[in-house]
Design an enzyme around this catalytic site. Sequence first.
Site, PDB file in Angstrom:
ATOM      1  N   HIS A 272       0.709  -1.115   0.072  1.00  0.00           N
ATOM      2  CA  HIS A 272       0.074   0.073  -0.105  1.00  0.00           C
ATOM      3  C   HIS A 272       0.962   1.237  -0.120  1.00  0.00           C
ATOM      4  O   HIS A 272       1.818   1.121   0.669  1.00  0.00           O
ATOM      5  CB  HIS A 272      -0.905   0.007   1.338  1.00  0.00           C
ATOM      6  CG  HIS A 272      -2.088   0.802   1.141  1.00  0.00           C
ATOM      7  ND1 HIS A 272      -2.075   2.171   1.244  1.00  0.00           N
ATOM      8  CD2 HIS A 272      -3.477   0.711   0.534  1.00  0.00           C
ATOM      9  CE1 HIS A 272      -3.179   2.767   1.114  1.00  0.00           C
ATOM     10  NE2 HIS A 272      -4.146   1.817   0.789  1.00  0.00           N
ATOM     11  N   ASP A 329      -7.828  -5.138  -0.687  1.00  0.00           N
ATOM     12  CA  ASP A 329      -8.270  -5.954  -1.640  1.00  0.00           C
ATOM     13  C   ASP A 329      -8.056  -7.459  -1.584  1.00  0.00           C
ATOM     14  O   ASP A 329      -8.548  -8.354  -2.432  1.00  0.00           O
ATOM     15  CB  ASP A 329      -7.573  -5.495  -3.101  1.00  0.00           C
ATOM     16  CG  ASP A 329      -8.198  -4.179  -3.373  1.00  0.00           C
ATOM     17  OD1 ASP A 329      -7.203  -3.189  -3.645  1.00  0.00           O
ATOM     18  OD2 ASP A 329      -9.491  -3.988  -3.637  1.00  0.00           O
TER      19      ASP A 329
HETATM   20  C1  SDX Z   1      -6.139   0.118  -3.235  1.00  0.00           C
HETATM   21  O1  SDX Z   1      -4.054   4.582  -2.163  1.00  0.00           O
HETATM   22  C2  SDX Z   1      -5.116   4.038  -1.318  1.00  0.00           C
HETATM   23  O2  SDX Z   1      -5.703   4.451  -0.620  1.00  0.00           O
HETATM   24  C3  SDX Z   1      -5.550   2.835  -2.539  1.00  0.00           C
HETATM   25  C4  SDX Z   1      -6.702   1.872  -1.786  1.00  0.00           C
HETATM   26  C5  SDX Z   1      -8.015   2.711  -1.682  1.00  0.00           C
HETATM   27  O3  SDX Z   1      -8.618   2.497  -0.853  1.00  0.00           O
HETATM   28  O4  SDX Z   1      -8.287   3.664  -2.267  1.00  0.00           O
HETATM   29  O5  SDX Z   1      -6.302   1.684  -0.447  1.00  0.00           O
HETATM   30  C6  SDX Z   1      -7.047   0.894  -2.533  1.00  0.00           C
HETATM   31  O6  SDX Z   1      -5.465   0.583  -4.414  1.00  0.00           O
HETATM   32  C7  SDX Z   1      -5.097  -0.905  -2.525  1.00  0.00           C
HETATM   33  C8  SDX Z   1      -3.755  -1.495  -3.212  1.00  0.00           C
HETATM   34  C9  SDX Z   1      -4.370  -2.498  -4.511  1.00  0.00           C
HETATM   35  N1  SDX Z   1      -3.297  -2.848  -5.405  1.00  0.00           N
HETATM   36  C10 SDX Z   1      -2.643  -4.073  -5.270  1.00  0.00           C
HETATM   37  O7  SDX Z   1      -2.865  -4.859  -4.162  1.00  0.00           O
HETATM   38  C11 SDX Z   1      -1.651  -4.207  -6.395  1.00  0.00           C
HETATM   39  C12 SDX Z   1      -0.304  -4.876  -5.820  1.00  0.00           C
HETATM   40  N2  SDX Z   1       0.297  -3.820  -4.977  1.00  0.00           N
HETATM   41  C13 SDX Z   1       1.103  -2.971  -5.534  1.00  0.00           C
HETATM   42  O8  SDX Z   1       1.273  -2.863  -6.625  1.00  0.00           O
HETATM   43  C14 SDX Z   1       1.855  -1.880  -4.827  1.00  0.00           C
HETATM   44  O9  SDX Z   1       2.041  -2.491  -3.396  1.00  0.00           O
HETATM   45  C15 SDX Z   1       1.240  -0.579  -4.623  1.00  0.00           C
HETATM   46  C16 SDX Z   1       0.954  -0.173  -6.125  1.00  0.00           C
HETATM   47  C17 SDX Z   1      -0.290  -0.868  -3.736  1.00  0.00           C
HETATM   48  C18 SDX Z   1       1.834   0.398  -3.703  1.00  0.00           C
HETATM   49  O10 SDX Z   1       2.949   0.370  -4.633  1.00  0.00           O
HETATM   50  P1  SDX Z   1       3.893   1.516  -4.039  1.00  0.00           P
HETATM   51  O11 SDX Z   1       3.901   1.643  -2.505  1.00  0.00           O
HETATM   52  O12 SDX Z   1       4.539   2.451  -4.940  1.00  0.00           O
HETATM   53  O13 SDX Z   1       5.349   0.359  -3.837  1.00  0.00           O
HETATM   54  P2  SDX Z   1       6.386   0.350  -4.832  1.00  0.00           P
HETATM   55  O14 SDX Z   1       5.796   0.031  -6.197  1.00  0.00           O
HETATM   56  O15 SDX Z   1       7.281   1.358  -4.768  1.00  0.00           O
HETATM   57  O16 SDX Z   1       7.161  -0.880  -4.617  1.00  0.00           O
HETATM   58  C19 SDX Z   1       8.192  -0.958  -3.295  1.00  0.00           C
HETATM   59  C20 SDX Z   1       8.770  -2.160  -3.172  1.00  0.00           C
HETATM   60  C21 SDX Z   1       9.520  -2.720  -4.674  1.00  0.00           C
HETATM   61  O17 SDX Z   1      10.404  -3.470  -4.524  1.00  0.00           O
HETATM   62  P3  SDX Z   1      12.141  -2.711  -4.709  1.00  0.00           P
HETATM   63  O18 SDX Z   1      12.146  -2.155  -6.075  1.00  0.00           O
HETATM   64  O19 SDX Z   1      12.265  -1.950  -3.303  1.00  0.00           O
HETATM   65  O20 SDX Z   1      12.777  -3.955  -4.470  1.00  0.00           O
HETATM   66  O21 SDX Z   1       7.842  -3.180  -2.843  1.00  0.00           O
HETATM   67  C22 SDX Z   1       7.795  -4.137  -4.110  1.00  0.00           C
HETATM   68  C23 SDX Z   1       8.439  -3.446  -5.216  1.00  0.00           C
HETATM   69  O22 SDX Z   1       8.789  -4.407  -6.365  1.00  0.00           O
HETATM   70  N3  SDX Z   1       6.445  -4.379  -3.926  1.00  0.00           N
HETATM   71  C24 SDX Z   1       5.834  -5.709  -4.282  1.00  0.00           C
HETATM   72  C25 SDX Z   1       4.394  -5.542  -3.954  1.00  0.00           C
HETATM   73  N4  SDX Z   1       4.215  -4.282  -4.000  1.00  0.00           N
HETATM   74  C26 SDX Z   1       5.357  -3.493  -3.799  1.00  0.00           C
HETATM   75  N5  SDX Z   1       6.549  -6.904  -4.280  1.00  0.00           N
HETATM   76  C27 SDX Z   1       5.624  -7.818  -4.756  1.00  0.00           C
HETATM   77  N6  SDX Z   1       4.140  -7.614  -4.467  1.00  0.00           N
HETATM   78  C28 SDX Z   1       3.561  -6.469  -4.245  1.00  0.00           C
HETATM   79  N7  SDX Z   1       2.406  -6.535  -4.172  1.00  0.00           N
END
Ligand code: SDX
Length: 393
Positions: A272, A329
């Site tokens: 998140h 989710d």
């Molecule tokens: C919602 O913003 C809100 O409030 C949204 C929401 C709402 O009520 O409106 O809460 C609803 O959208 C919830 C989120 C739903 N999405 C997902 O579940 C999709 C999977 N999650 C991700 O894609 C991700 O975690 C995000 C998009 C939710 C958040 O992305 P960030 O905070 O920008 O994290 P990032 O992309 O900068 O990643 C940081 C690190 C990376 O690794 P490194 O480059 O540091 O090695 O964490 C890793 C990413 O690769 N990472 C994950 C991951 N999420 C981040 N690795 C594996 N699985 C994941 N889900």
Amino acid sequence: TGGLITLDPGYKNTGSCKSAITFLNGEEGILRYRGYSIEELADKASFLEVAYLLIFGELPTQEQLDKLYKDIKKESHVDEEMKKILDGFPKSAHPMGVLSSLTSALIAFNPSAVNVESDEEMYNAIIKLLAKFPVLVAWTLRKKNGQPLDYGDSSLDYVDNILKMMFKSPHEEHYDIDPVVSSALNKLLILHADHEQNCSTSTVRIVGSSHAGLFASISAGISALWGPLHGGANQAVIEMLENIKEDGGDTKKYMGKAKDKEDPFRLMGFGHRVYKNFDPRAKIIKKSADQVLDQLGVEDPVLDIAKGLEKEALEDSYFVDRKLYPNVDFYSGIIYRALGIPTEMFTVMFALGRLPGWIAQWREMRLEKEPIGRPRQVYTGENLRDFKDISKR
Ligand code: SDX
């Protein structure tokens, strides 16, 4: 260059904003709507009460709530002509695309809801949307199922009427509301109702800041929510869990895939932008999933896979170091499935829950008379250079 970039202080509404609607604390996993904890609201309130609270700022008296629902019922018809738009979509159309289009089409049939300046005009536009949006949600499901549309029953309460419009079979004389289903849907809609400046809500605010109107702003928010990194994740979670089940339930393999930088795979439903500890909504939904499946007598093997994945992630340094925990989710799709909602409709249900939050945020932005949104950039392109004739390129 890494230096502190100070933007011209005269630039307002550069994407961030002041808001009195929802408070989040990502470190402590706190979520409050207008100062009330999500835990209390999910347990004690109705979705329509929470909608009133988010939009107008206070929990309603019985009289205020009755008037709100009376006004909604007067507006709950959707112009018959709009069915021609629905009929124009192929059955294979994704419900989020249908919903966004139908919401935008409402503008043509409700022109008075576009240029809202007075409080009364704003209230009328909000009532129209609270009344007609659930009808459009039900239309998208019945289109997908190839069923004739249902006109609802105004003797039912707001959420139960939605269930009837979605699920009453044309062959049934009467649609019996299952209290377990009704209570579970009420809770899920409350948990999704607002979440401060997330991607889709920011979209609603910035589109609304051009005075494009409430329906156009909400239609844009639906499109933003559709993405699998945002609201579309609830559909992607179930598809991922189904794949793991088909693949023999090997959660360790998928944990490994999530860490493989060569082949970027995200564990949907994890992580998140704000919650770097736990998403309080996920905790409530996980508990509710157990109760609902038990009460409905539903055995769903993907629930066990989800719990196994969560347990492993909580013990895995890659996830712990990156503060990746289940979000709203991760478990919600398991309940939607148990309620008989098809996977492609999960994000539509998210939009139905988020509607009051989007409306509240749009109303706040308009009442605050915020200027048109204009996010700033840090320019990283070329410096000035002379034009080169094509013969010399
Ligand atoms: C919602 O913003 C809100 O409030 C949204 C929401 C709402 O009520 O409106 O809460 C609803 O959208 C919830 C989120 C739903 N999405 C997902 O579940 C999709 C999977 N999650 C991700 O894609 C991700 O975690 C995000 C998009 C939710 C958040 O992305 P960030 O905070 O920008 O994290 P990032 O992309 O900068 O990643 C940081 C690190 C990376 O690794 P490194 O480059 O540091 O090695 O964490 C890793 C990413 O690769 N990472 C994950 C991951 N999420 C981040 N690795 C594996 N699985 C994941 N889900």
